[in-house]
Design an enzyme around this catalytic site. Structure first.
Site, PDB file in Angstrom:
ATOM      1  N   LYS A   9       0.845  -1.245   0.087  1.00 19.08           N
ATOM      2  CA  LYS A   9       0.018  -0.037   0.129  1.00 19.08           C
ATOM      3  C   LYS A   9       0.960   1.396   0.086  1.00 19.08           C
ATOM      4  CE  LYS A   9      -3.756  -2.485   2.511  1.00 19.08           C
ATOM      5  NZ  LYS A   9      -4.866  -2.124   3.506  1.00 19.08           N
ATOM      6  N   TYR A  49     -12.463  -1.783  -3.275  1.00 19.05           N
ATOM      7  CA  TYR A  49     -12.888  -1.946  -2.102  1.00 19.05           C
ATOM      8  C   TYR A  49     -14.623  -1.789  -1.868  1.00 19.05           C
ATOM      9  CZ  TYR A  49      -8.289  -1.742   0.206  1.00 19.05           C
ATOM     10  OH  TYR A  49      -7.052  -2.434   0.562  1.00 19.05           O
ATOM     11  N   ASN A 112      -1.925  -0.272   6.852  1.00 19.58           N
ATOM     12  CA  ASN A 112      -1.555  -1.427   7.482  1.00 19.58           C
ATOM     13  C   ASN A 112      -0.406  -2.189   6.271  1.00 19.58           C
ATOM     14  OD1 ASN A 112      -3.293  -2.132   5.690  1.00 19.58           O
ATOM     15  ND2 ASN A 112      -4.576  -3.252   7.112  1.00 19.58           N
ATOM     16  N   HIS A 115      -1.913  -5.698   1.618  1.00 20.55           N
ATOM     17  CA  HIS A 115      -3.222  -6.067   1.464  1.00 20.55           C
ATOM     18  C   HIS A 115      -3.031  -7.615   0.840  1.00 20.55           C
ATOM     19  CE1 HIS A 115      -7.668  -6.901   0.117  1.00 20.55           C
ATOM     20  NE2 HIS A 115      -7.115  -7.613  -0.949  1.00 20.55           N
ATOM     21  N   GLU A 126      -9.936 -10.445  -7.415  1.00 26.15           N
ATOM     22  CA  GLU A 126      -8.956  -9.144  -7.321  1.00 26.15           C
ATOM     23  C   GLU A 126      -7.719  -9.309  -8.212  1.00 26.15           C
ATOM     24  OE1 GLU A 126      -7.983  -9.454  -3.144  1.00 26.15           O
ATOM     25  OE2 GLU A 126      -9.808  -8.442  -2.495  1.00 26.15           O
TER      26      GLU A 126
HETATM   27  P1  CMP Z   1      -7.474  -4.616   3.680  1.00 25.30           P
HETATM   28  O1  CMP Z   1      -6.979  -5.941   4.115  1.00 25.30           O
HETATM   29  O2  CMP Z   1      -6.780  -3.997   2.575  1.00 25.30           O
HETATM   30  O3  CMP Z   1      -8.898  -4.588   3.760  1.00 25.30           O
HETATM   31  C1  CMP Z   1      -9.780  -3.340   3.846  1.00 25.30           C
HETATM   32  C2  CMP Z   1      -8.849  -2.250   4.616  1.00 25.30           C
HETATM   33  O4  CMP Z   1      -9.756  -1.286   5.229  1.00 25.30           O
HETATM   34  C3  CMP Z   1      -7.973  -2.764   5.266  1.00 25.30           C
HETATM   35  O5  CMP Z   1      -7.063  -3.560   5.107  1.00 25.30           O
HETATM   36  C4  CMP Z   1      -7.495  -1.700   6.384  1.00 25.30           C
HETATM   37  O6  CMP Z   1      -6.429  -0.909   5.584  1.00 25.30           O
HETATM   38  C5  CMP Z   1      -9.052  -0.870   6.084  1.00 25.30           C
HETATM   39  N1  CMP Z   1      -9.604  -1.132   7.684  1.00 25.30           N
HETATM   40  C6  CMP Z   1     -10.221  -2.242   8.184  1.00 25.30           C
HETATM   41  N2  CMP Z   1     -10.794  -1.939   9.269  1.00 25.30           N
HETATM   42  C7  CMP Z   1     -10.704  -0.504   9.462  1.00 25.30           C
HETATM   43  C8  CMP Z   1     -10.828   0.318  10.381  1.00 25.30           C
HETATM   44  N3  CMP Z   1     -11.689   0.013  11.411  1.00 25.30           N
HETATM   45  N4  CMP Z   1     -10.642   1.649  10.362  1.00 25.30           N
HETATM   46  C9  CMP Z   1      -9.904   2.124   9.430  1.00 25.30           C
HETATM   47  N5  CMP Z   1      -9.391   1.299   8.121  1.00 25.30           N
HETATM   48  C10 CMP Z   1      -9.719  -0.008   8.375  1.00 25.30           C
END
Ligand code: CMP
Length: 138
Positions: A9, A49, A112, A115, A126
């Site tokens: 990311k 998303y 984070n 993905h 995806e």
């Molecule tokens: P990802 O695995 O890419 O899937 C959805 C993304 O939404 C997740 O990683 C995070 O980056 C984001 N995400 C999921 N939960 C939350 C949350 N509670 N608050 C903010 N971002 C979130």
């Protein structure tokens, strides 16, 4: 044999973590069969998303995912989906196991670093969302 989508990311790219993520993928024995850098447009991020469109964090997530380039990868290997998810760790880095990418490198639940697809049907969707068959070197 499974195929999954991996993304470094914008936070991971901006922090110089592409190499570290790629190294962990290769050391795990997963095969990178496609890879490119892309700065997602808003519509591309919103579409990716889409399942989260009603969540309170959706707009913030799209802003973040379009804030800089991502690295998109397709990974192949036996049990590639759970193995890549195990390398990533839990979505929330504070809940991620020691030694995982998110525990070691993520700065928050949204930022984070990586993905990964969560199941075979989402992996197929995806991978095809970002790559055509001829772009995958299997
Ligand atoms: P990802 O695995 O890419 O899937 C959805 C993304 O939404 C997740 O990683 C995070 O980056 C984001 N995400 C999921 N939960 C939350 C949350 N509670 N608050 C903010 N971002 C979130």
């Amino acid at each position: 044999m499974q195929r999954t989508l991996a993304i470094v990311k914008p936070d991971g790219v901006a922090s110089g973590l592409i190499g570290e993520v790629v190294k962990r993928i290769e050391q795990e024995g997963l095969r990178i069969v496609a890879m490119r850098m892309e700065h997602l447009t808003r519509s591309k991020a919103e579409g990716f998303y889409y399942v989260h469109r009603s969540r309170p964090f959706f707009n913030s997530l799209v802003e973040f995912m379009t804030s800089g380039p991502c690295v998109l990868m397709v990974l192949d290997g036996p049990e590639a989906i759970p193995r890549w998810r195990a390398l990533m760790g839990a979505t929330d880095p504070q809940k991620a196991a020691p030694g995982t990418i998110r525990r070691d490198m993520a700065t928050g639940i949204e930022r984070n670093v990586v993905h990964g697809s969560d199941a075979p049907d989402t992996a197929s969707y995806e991978v095809n969302y970002f790559f055509t068959g001829t772009q995958i070197s299997s």
